[in-house]
Design a protein around this motif. Structure first.
Motif, PDB file in Angstrom:
ATOM      1  N   LEU A 224      64.078 -12.322 -11.534  1.00 18.85           N
ATOM      2  CA  LEU A 224      63.401 -13.136 -10.481  1.00 18.85           C
ATOM      3  C   LEU A 224      63.011 -11.794 -10.032  1.00 18.85           C
ATOM      4  O   LEU A 224      63.804 -11.446  -8.923  1.00 18.85           O
ATOM      5  CB  LEU A 224      64.162 -14.124  -9.795  1.00 18.85           C
ATOM      6  N   ASP A 225      62.316 -11.916  -9.500  1.00 16.93           N
ATOM      7  CA  ASP A 225      61.499 -10.823  -8.260  1.00 16.93           C
ATOM      8  C   ASP A 225      61.135 -11.229  -7.004  1.00 16.93           C
ATOM      9  O   ASP A 225      59.866 -12.482  -7.355  1.00 16.93           O
ATOM     10  CB  ASP A 225      60.525  -9.869  -8.920  1.00 16.93           C
ATOM     11  N   LEU A 226      61.269 -11.278  -5.231  1.00 17.74           N
ATOM     12  CA  LEU A 226      60.315 -11.070  -4.736  1.00 17.74           C
ATOM     13  C   LEU A 226      59.391 -10.811  -4.548  1.00 17.74           C
ATOM     14  O   LEU A 226      59.522  -9.143  -4.327  1.00 17.74           O
ATOM     15  CB  LEU A 226      61.663 -11.192  -3.192  1.00 17.74           C
ATOM     16  N   VAL A 227      58.170 -11.261  -3.900  1.00 18.17           N
ATOM     17  CA  VAL A 227      57.057  -9.965  -3.914  1.00 18.17           C
ATOM     18  C   VAL A 227      56.480 -10.385  -2.518  1.00 18.17           C
ATOM     19  O   VAL A 227      56.369 -11.529  -2.199  1.00 18.17           O
ATOM     20  CB  VAL A 227      55.503 -10.241  -4.939  1.00 18.17           C
ATOM     21  N   ALA A 228      55.841  -9.489  -1.418  1.00 16.47           N
ATOM     22  CA  ALA A 228      55.555  -9.352  -0.673  1.00 16.47           C
ATOM     23  C   ALA A 228      53.314  -9.036  -0.295  1.00 16.47           C
ATOM     24  O   ALA A 228      54.142  -7.519  -1.004  1.00 16.47           O
ATOM     25  CB  ALA A 228      56.401  -9.308   0.496  1.00 16.47           C
ATOM     26  N   ALA A 229      52.203  -9.721  -0.014  1.00 15.81           N
ATOM     27  CA  ALA A 229      51.538  -8.715   0.087  1.00 15.81           C
ATOM     28  C   ALA A 229      50.472  -8.949   1.482  1.00 15.81           C
ATOM     29  O   ALA A 229      51.096 -10.134   1.961  1.00 15.81           O
ATOM     30  CB  ALA A 229      50.417  -9.542  -1.929  1.00 15.81           C
ATOM     31  N   THR A 230      50.013  -8.047   1.548  1.00 14.29           N
ATOM     32  CA  THR A 230      49.755  -8.112   2.761  1.00 14.29           C
ATOM     33  C   THR A 230      48.067  -8.169   2.552  1.00 14.29           C
ATOM     34  O   THR A 230      47.552  -7.634   1.473  1.00 14.29           O
ATOM     35  CB  THR A 230      49.903  -6.818   3.606  1.00 14.29           C
ATOM     36  N   TYR A 231      47.171  -8.498   3.176  1.00 10.78           N
ATOM     37  CA  TYR A 231      46.250  -9.490   3.215  1.00 10.78           C
ATOM     38  C   TYR A 231      45.126  -8.677   4.459  1.00 10.78           C
ATOM     39  O   TYR A 231      45.494  -9.183   5.181  1.00 10.78           O
ATOM     40  CB  TYR A 231      45.678  -9.835   2.307  1.00 10.78           C
ATOM     41  N   GLU A 232      43.489  -8.354   4.231  1.00 10.35           N
ATOM     42  CA  GLU A 232      43.153  -8.293   6.018  1.00 10.35           C
ATOM     43  C   GLU A 232      42.591  -9.378   5.886  1.00 10.35           C
ATOM     44  O   GLU A 232      42.080  -8.979   6.719  1.00 10.35           O
ATOM     45  CB  GLU A 232      42.255  -6.036   5.532  1.00 10.35           C
ATOM     46  N   ASP A 233      41.750 -10.137   4.889  1.00 10.04           N
ATOM     47  CA  ASP A 233      40.993 -10.642   5.682  1.00 10.04           C
ATOM     48  C   ASP A 233      42.114 -12.451   4.981  1.00 10.04           C
ATOM     49  O   ASP A 233      42.629 -12.071   4.513  1.00 10.04           O
ATOM     50  CB  ASP A 233      39.804 -10.844   4.252  1.00 10.04           C
ATOM     51  N   ALA A 234      41.997 -13.453   6.024  1.00  9.77           N
ATOM     52  CA  ALA A 234      42.919 -14.424   6.065  1.00  9.77           C
ATOM     53  C   ALA A 234      42.313 -15.179   4.923  1.00  9.77           C
ATOM     54  O   ALA A 234      42.901 -16.348   4.473  1.00  9.77           O
ATOM     55  CB  ALA A 234      42.492 -15.605   7.941  1.00  9.77           C
ATOM     56  N   ALA A 235      41.659 -15.386   4.708  1.00  6.72           N
ATOM     57  CA  ALA A 235      40.850 -16.167   3.475  1.00  6.72           C
ATOM     58  C   ALA A 235      41.129 -15.740   1.916  1.00  6.72           C
ATOM     59  O   ALA A 235      42.042 -14.863   1.802  1.00  6.72           O
ATOM     60  CB  ALA A 235      39.712 -16.055   3.315  1.00  6.72           C
ATOM     61  N   PRO A 236      42.036 -16.892   1.358  1.00  5.32           N
ATOM     62  CA  PRO A 236      42.130 -16.998   0.714  1.00  5.32           C
ATOM     63  C   PRO A 236      41.044 -16.161  -0.460  1.00  5.32           C
ATOM     64  O   PRO A 236      40.110 -16.833  -0.378  1.00  5.32           O
ATOM     65  CB  PRO A 236      42.118 -18.160  -0.423  1.00  5.32           C
ATOM     66  N   GLY A 237      41.879 -15.772  -1.458  1.00  2.00           N
ATOM     67  CA  GLY A 237      40.677 -15.153  -2.694  1.00  2.00           C
ATOM     68  C   GLY A 237      40.194 -13.446  -2.857  1.00  2.00           C
ATOM     69  O   GLY A 237      40.289 -12.846  -3.485  1.00  2.00           O
ATOM     70  N   SER A 238      40.946 -13.282  -1.503  1.00  2.00           N
ATOM     71  CA  SER A 238      40.737 -11.317  -1.341  1.00  2.00           C
ATOM     72  C   SER A 238      41.833 -10.735  -1.692  1.00  2.00           C
ATOM     73  O   SER A 238      42.825 -11.041  -2.238  1.00  2.00           O
ATOM     74  CB  SER A 238      40.750 -11.155   0.106  1.00  2.00           C
TER      75      SER A 238
END
Length: 174
Positions: A30-44
């Motif tokens: 199993l793997d932990l994954v973190a992603a950063t987004y510049e837009d707060a809206a889902p789907g970006s």
């Protein structure tokens, strides 16, 4: 779920644990994954992601422990997220877990004692046992959002997905 800390979240540790597979069976990975987004809206689309024994380009998110079997004492995977150092352009960070699918398809229900925890220092902010997504191969575990004042807050909850590691990165922000 929302953080009750008035100043927001500063630095957290996310840990993941699971029991190893039975003797003679293929290892559970199993793997932990973190992603950063510049837009707060889902789907970006994510600006960048941390997974598989890596760290963010700016050093604010680091995977410090990466297990391929679930063997050993304590947490099998550990990720540190330093929100107080994250550039102001980032509005959202999504943390998830994905199961490597070799050989065959495995779900959270196929793996014993899967659990995740997020803590800031000695304060536990959340835990999950993945029972609500037992038929899934990946899950968004927690989301962190930056408010208008610049403080980070924990929000969201467990959301299961049917995805392999490659497609998970594209789906987890949705």
């Amino acid at each position: 779920m929302s953080s009750s800390l008035s100043k927001g979240v500063g630095k957290v540790e996310v840990s993941l644990r699971w029991d190893p597979s039975d003797l003679g069976e293929p290892a559970h990975d199993l793997d932990l994954v973190a992603a950063t987004y510049e837009d707060a809206a889902p789907g970006s689309a994510p600006a960048w992601a941390v997974h598989f024994d890596s760290r963010s380009p700016d050093g604010t998110i680091t995977l410090t422990r990466d297990s391929r079997t679930g063997q050993g004492f304590g947490a099998d995977e550990v990720m540190t997220l330093e929100f107080e150092r994250l550039a102001p352009t980032y509005r959202r960070v999504v943390v998830g877990v994905v199961i490597q699918q070799r050989p065959g398809r495995r779900t959270f229900g196929d793996i014993r004692n899967v659990s995740a925890r997020v803590a800031e220092g000695y304060t536990e902010l959340g835990t999950t046992d993945f029972a609500g997504v037992a038929d899934c191969t990946a899950a968004v575990v927690w989301e962190f959002h930056r408010d208008e004042a610049g403080s980070w807050h924990l929000s969201g909850g467990l959301r299961g997905l049917d995805a392999d590691p490659e497609s998970f990165l594209g789906l987890m922000g949705g």
